[in-house]
Design an enzyme around this catalytic site. Sequence first.
Site, short mmCIF file in Angstrom:
data_model
loop_
_atom_site.label_atom_id
_atom_site.label_comp_id
_atom_site.label_asym_id
_atom_site.label_seq_id
_atom_site.Cartn_x
_atom_site.Cartn_y
_atom_site.Cartn_z
N TYR A 122 0.87 -1.18 0.00
CA TYR A 122 0.00 0.00 0.00
C TYR A 122 0.90 1.23 0.00
O TYR A 122 1.51 1.57 1.01
CB TYR A 122 -0.91 -0.04 1.23
CG TYR A 122 -1.97 1.04 1.29
CD1 TYR A 122 -2.22 1.90 0.23
CD2 TYR A 122 -2.74 1.19 2.44
CE1 TYR A 122 -3.20 2.87 0.30
CE2 TYR A 122 -3.73 2.16 2.53
CZ TYR A 122 -3.96 2.99 1.45
OH TYR A 122 -4.93 3.95 1.54
N LYS A 182 -1.23 -1.35 -4.19
CA LYS A 182 -2.28 -0.34 -4.18
C LYS A 182 -1.59 1.01 -4.29
O LYS A 182 -0.90 1.44 -3.37
CB LYS A 182 -3.14 -0.41 -2.90
CG LYS A 182 -4.24 0.66 -2.88
CD LYS A 182 -5.05 0.63 -1.59
CE LYS A 182 -6.08 1.75 -1.59
NZ LYS A 182 -6.85 1.80 -0.32
#
Length: 305
Positions: free
Chosen positions: A139, A167
């Site tokens: 992330y 992400k």
Amino acid sequence: MNDLTLAGLYVPLVTPFTADGQLAADALEGLAHAVLDEGAAGVVALGTTGEPATLTAEERHTVLDVCARVCRERSATLIAGAGSNDTRASAEALAQLTAWPEISAALAVVPYYTRPSEEGVAAHFASLARQSPVPLIIYNIPYRTGQSVGWRTLRQLGDLPGIAGLKQAVGGIDEDTVRLMADLPERFAVLGGEDIVVAPLLALGAAGAILASAHLCTGAYADMVAAWRSGAVGGGRLLSHRLTRLSAALFTRPNPVVIKAVLHAQGRIPSPAVRLPLLAAGPDATAAALREVSQVAAVTPVPSA
């Protein structure tokens, strides 16, 4: 562990609370089923949108229990948020995910606050990938972590066994994003994580998206992701234009306060409550977001090609 295929729309679920501040497990289950009914490929439990930092250990376990049950019943992908800026504690948190065999992957944030070098970031994720019982999704969100990670480091990590994807939520489409997308490692899925500017990343070839906005008008967001992925540029563009205003309205206050307010107004969760230090959305922000939901819902669906 790299046989996981990540594609399509994933919704990072809010954690609903009752009016007296208790976890509303039934409402969470209902939300999970609803977004899957409308076309999401899976859900994210205990992402930032789910306020995991304010949940007790027991509440976090309940959230995973509920989401695991739904994803097992629906044969859907379950991604669990896990990890912090402490490599050892992150490895321990990942190890605990074995209690939920339905979990397909873990969303692990770039180490925040400590602000290690890029070499330190790479070493952190390499260590976690060796130990994690499930594939990792990195992330990358620099405005929350204070840590930028360049395309070379991300590509290096994408080549590692045990790392399935990224992400990407860097506030826009920067040079590092473009360079990364131009030469992705095999089986390394980039998922858009920036709701308002997800369309350009999908246009560059992202495999899908993790979008908090997709609690609302889930089908339209799923159709938008599918249109870009299938090459239906006209349909993808039109849907993106329609949904940009909704995403913008939902992020006029810190996530997820407006989303929760709208879900409550729709009768889908028992209260709009968030936990401090977040504050509930005011009536103006809620009304503006509800207007945008109505605008999207009133539009004739866009053909996929």
